[in-house]
Design an enzyme around this catalytic site. Structure first.
Site, short mmCIF file in Angstrom:
data_model
loop_
_atom_site.label_atom_id
_atom_site.label_comp_id
_atom_site.label_asym_id
_atom_site.label_seq_id
_atom_site.Cartn_x
_atom_site.Cartn_y
_atom_site.Cartn_z
N TYR A 87 -14.54 -116.94 43.84
CA TYR A 87 -15.95 -116.59 43.95
C TYR A 87 -16.56 -117.27 45.17
O TYR A 87 -16.17 -118.39 45.53
CB TYR A 87 -16.72 -117.05 42.71
CG TYR A 87 -16.17 -116.56 41.40
CD1 TYR A 87 -15.39 -115.41 41.30
CD2 TYR A 87 -16.45 -117.25 40.21
CE1 TYR A 87 -14.90 -114.96 40.09
CE2 TYR A 87 -15.97 -116.82 38.99
CZ TYR A 87 -15.19 -115.68 38.93
OH TYR A 87 -14.72 -115.25 37.71
N ARG A 133 1.06 -99.65 47.64
CA ARG A 133 0.70 -98.23 47.60
C ARG A 133 1.87 -97.38 48.09
O ARG A 133 2.12 -96.30 47.56
CB ARG A 133 -0.55 -98.00 48.46
CG ARG A 133 -1.01 -96.56 48.49
CD ARG A 133 -2.31 -96.39 49.26
NE ARG A 133 -2.69 -94.99 49.35
CZ ARG A 133 -3.29 -94.30 48.40
NH1 ARG A 133 -3.59 -94.90 47.26
NH2 ARG A 133 -3.60 -93.03 48.56
N GLU A 171 -0.61 -81.59 52.07
CA GLU A 171 -0.93 -82.95 52.51
C GLU A 171 -1.08 -82.93 54.03
O GLU A 171 -0.21 -82.42 54.74
CB GLU A 171 0.16 -83.92 52.09
CG GLU A 171 0.12 -85.29 52.75
CD GLU A 171 -1.19 -86.01 52.54
OE1 GLU A 171 -1.70 -86.56 53.53
OE2 GLU A 171 -1.71 -86.02 51.40
N GLY A 210 -3.11 -101.40 41.56
CA GLY A 210 -3.03 -102.02 40.25
C GLY A 210 -2.96 -100.95 39.18
O GLY A 210 -3.78 -100.02 39.15
N ALA A 247 -7.03 -95.80 41.06
CA ALA A 247 -5.80 -95.04 40.86
C ALA A 247 -5.63 -94.62 39.41
O ALA A 247 -5.18 -93.51 39.11
CB ALA A 247 -4.60 -95.87 41.32
N ASP A 283 -10.56 -89.67 44.20
CA ASP A 283 -11.60 -90.21 45.08
C ASP A 283 -12.44 -89.12 45.73
O ASP A 283 -13.48 -89.41 46.33
CB ASP A 283 -10.98 -91.09 46.16
CG ASP A 283 -10.47 -92.41 45.62
OD1 ASP A 283 -10.74 -92.71 44.44
OD2 ASP A 283 -9.80 -93.15 46.37
#
Length: 754
Positions: free
Chosen positions: A218, A109, A34, A48, A324, A311
């Site tokens: 919207y 996150r 990382e 989510g 995710a 991703d």
């Protein structure tokens, strides 16, 4: 002694950390690199977790911890540009848990990554501040080498790139492939990274937004999404997704704070709740940033022993919440792939690895392309992209039944997902996921679709072509005999039309037909009676074949959404057509007059609908999700179609006994008679439709019957039982086979689970 095998993971996000946990559970050696100093920084938007990701997280033992730090999505709300509620459903969370075993949960996150990192047992295998600058790929079955910015060298038998949109691994994969195999990487992979929208994301406290659910607002060329963070914390995550003035291409650098401030100032007066504007929400925010919403799905995600996931491989618009979760799916796929290779002793076998990686690439490209298209459509609708989208979002969709219109679409984004094959199975709901089903839906190739449509058009026109070019014009019977034959054939066509309209009525009650040309059978019946069944049926079938080529189609419920109408099918059929037959006999004085049959064709779907309403109102029967996501309607469909098949067979037998010899003797010369020509066209079209249905079922593994056997049965049935009976019989056979194949099936679960 087994040859050592090491997995080298680049990237400590959701994809990398979940894969590390899975590899530990499966007993694989690995290292994770990382580039940042912390795998769980207190930055970024929330995450989510939908049922397709939740079930895998449950398998690896982190789901309960995720739930403790998250907020369940119990309800769903959509707001108009004026802040008025246009959609509200308080049961969404309850229904999702019932259908798929898990609710949607939302958490920061930071918390998500922290929980995943803490689950890793051997943290010494995770190396921070290791930014990759160069990779030397190895051939399949050989080692690859990774060099980091600090000069360290790491090796692995397979290198997994999970380092995000701005991926060093993807850059190196392309460099190596372009050098060694020019053309291997499609041009589209490099030019297809696009951004249609830019997002401002933020975290607010005690903002005045409703708790316990998700909300969307919207607006024109922009939309908003709001979600509570950890339950009871007062923490809310929010997104503003604004359409770019021009589509941006390529990997986009980080955006400046000036871009963020510009968007916030431009839309600060947007009403995002009854008493809340964007400007007021921003003032209550403790964190905000701006990000380009990039979208792409690579066609090539591996080269030699480098594989891209998460991703790095594909980027989805966040409006659907699948970024995710797709990463979790891909990690599970990789872990199972390596387990299966190890079980076969093939971890160092180039051919086996190539086959496994190709399978991964093929399946994930199909899956994530569908998710990308769905997310893009949702965003365009929520941002009122054009007058049609505006009408759909604000006028049409809010009037639809939530269970019929929304849940199947939402479910079709979950159920194609895999889970880990060698850990404890996850919880289940009413709906099976892909590994629980016998059917294995794959997208139909454009060539196959084009071929079937072309053959269908040729089949429909073949009687006209034959009458023009291949008949002599001479016949051995009189005009009176020809007139009598025409009247009898018109009556049989009327019976065949019952089989066709019955099929159309049933199809109109499928969830996939709700927003489609098939949403009502009445226009098709009207057109058929006006222009002729032989002209309209091929058009219907062509539309059907075209609309069903996506893999998502078969993950939608395939049965009727209204049990009352399903129960009413047979009674409505008997009443409407019995009355029609009696009136025809009484008024014709022995001559066949089909006007009452035309009336019956219109009346049947109306009577079935009204009878269904009556049954739903006056009797106790399952409703909502217990009907839409079940096969409870199949017995009623079976009785209905069997009745049509019986009547069609009797009528055909009577026709054959009286005119069979004449038809055989005269052959193509009978095509001078319009009724013969019409029936011949309908027969070829319905037969081809039945052949297509059998082929399609076999293609997606929904039936064990071979194509040859099914086709021989259909052709024999058409010859000896007639097209009306064959169409009804094939239709209900296909419905039963598909219902069984897309219901729970004994999972091919390994007995060697952990």
């Amino acid at each position: 002694m087994a040859i050592p095998f090491k997995v080298l993971i680049i990237g400590g996000g959701v994809a990398g950390l979940t894969l590390a946990i899975m590899l530990e559970a499966y007993g694989f050696d690995y290292e994770l690199l990382e580039k940042h100093s912390d795998v769980a920084p207190k930055l970024g938007a929330g995450v989510g977790l939908t049922p397709n990701g939740a079930r895998i997280l449950d398998q690896i033992g982190v789901w309960e911890m995720m739930c403790e730090r998250s907020s369940p999505v119990d309800s769903g709300t959509a707001l108009s540009p004026e802040g008025r509620t246009v959609i509200f459903n308080p049961n969404m969370g309850e229904w999702l848990q019932k259908l798929f075993g898990y609710k949607i949960h939302f958490l920061s996150r930071h918390d998500c990554l922290k929980i995943l990192f803490n689950k890793i047992q051997q943290k010494s295998r995770v190396h921070l501040l290791k930014e990759v600058i160069k990779i030397e790929a190895g051939n399949l079955g050989e080692k690859g080498y990774v060099e980091t910015k600090d000069g360290s060298i790491y090796t692995g038998d397979i290198i997994i790139g999970a380092d995000g949109v701005r991926s060093s691994v993807r850059r190196e994969l392309w460099r190596i492939a372009d050098s060694e195999s020019p053309g291997y990487i499609p041009k589209q992979d490099k030019t297809g990274i696009v951004s249609f929208y830019t997002a401002v994301v933020g975290i607010a406290y005690n903002s005045g937004l409703p708790e316990g659910g998700s909300a969307r607002a919207y607006n024109h060329h922009r939309s908003y999404f709001f979600q509570e963070g950890r339950e009871g914390s007062g923490e809310f995550y929010w997104w503003l997704c604004a359409k770019n003035e021009k589509t941006k291409e390529g990997v986009i650098p980080k955006l400046s704070s000036e871009v963020k401030e510009g968007l916030l100032n431009k839309y600060k007066n947007d009403q995002i709740g009854p008493d809340l504007t964007l400007g007021a929400l921003y003032k209550s925010s403790i964190y905000s940033t701006v990000i380009p919403l990039q979208e792409f799905v690579l066609q090539k995600c591996f080269y030699k022993n480098i594989l891209l996931i998460g991703d790095t491989f594909r980027k989805l618009h966040p409006v659907a919440g699948q970024g995710a979760n797709s990463a979790i799916e891909e990690s599970a796929f990789v872990a199972d792939m390596l387990w299966d290779l190890r079980e076969r002793g093939a971890l160092h076998d180039p051919d086996s690895i190539q086959k496994a990686l190709t399978e991964f690439q093929t399946e994930r490209v199909v899956r994530t392309t569908a998710l990308r298209e769905d997310a893009n459509l949702v965003q365009r609708m929520e941002s009122l992209d054009n007058p049609v989208m505006k009408f759909m979002a604000l006028k049409f969709i809010p009037r639809l039944n939530f269970v019929i219109a929304f849940l199947p679409q939402l479910g079709s984004s979950f159920t194609p997902a895999r889970h880990l094959k060698h850990l404890r199975p996850p919880k289940v709901g009413l709906c099976p996921f892909s590994q629980d089903m016998k059917a294995k839906p794959l997208p139909r190739s454009p060539l196959a679709t084009f071929s079937w449509v072309t053959v269908l058009i040729l089949a429909a026109s073949s009687p006209w072509l034959a009458s023009k070019y291949f008949i002599s014009g001479a016949r051995s019977f009189t005009d009176d005999q020809a007139s009598q034959l025409a009247e009898v054939l018109e009556l049989y066509i009327s019976i065949l039309s019952v089989s066709i309209s019955g099929m159309w009525v049933i199809e109109s009650y499928k969830t996939s037909s709700l927003i489609s040309p098939f949403t009502s059978s009445l226009p098709w019946i009207l057109a058929s009676n006006f222009w002729g069944w032989q002209k309209i049926l091929p058009i219907y079938i062509c539309f059907y074949i075209l609309s069903s080529q996506s893999v998502v189609y078969y993950y939608m419920p395939q049965t009727m959404t209204d049990l009352g109408v399903a129960k009413a099918l047979l009674p409505a059929l008997l009443v409407v057509y019995t009355v029609s037959a009696v009136c025809t006999i009484n008024e014709s004085g022995g001559n066949t007059d089909n006007s009452w049959w035309f009336t019956a064709d219109f009346a049947f779907p109306v009577v079935a609908y009204l009878s269904g309403m009556f049954l739903n109102a006056t009797s106790t029967m399952p409703q909502a999700v217990d009907v839409v996501f079940s096969t409870i309607d199949i017995p009623y469909q079976r009785r209905f179609q069997n009745t049509i098949a019986f009547v069609g067979f009797v009528a055909y037998a009577a026709l054959a006994s009286q005119y069979g010899t004449t038809i055989l003797n005269e052959g193509l010369n009978l095509l001078n008679i319009p009724a013969v020509k019409n029936l011949a066209s309908l027969t070829t079209v319905t037969t081809l439709w039945c052949l297509y249905s059998a082929w399609e079922l076999r293609r997606i593994n929904a039936t064990g019957t071979s194509v040859i056997r099914a086709w021989l049965t259909i052709l024999s049935s058409t010859i000896f039982g007639g097209p009306a009976a064959t169409l009804a019989g094939t239709f209900i056979w296909s419905k039963v086979e598909l219902a069984k194949a897309t219901s729970f099936h004994p999972t091919m679960q390994s007995t060697d689970t952990l």
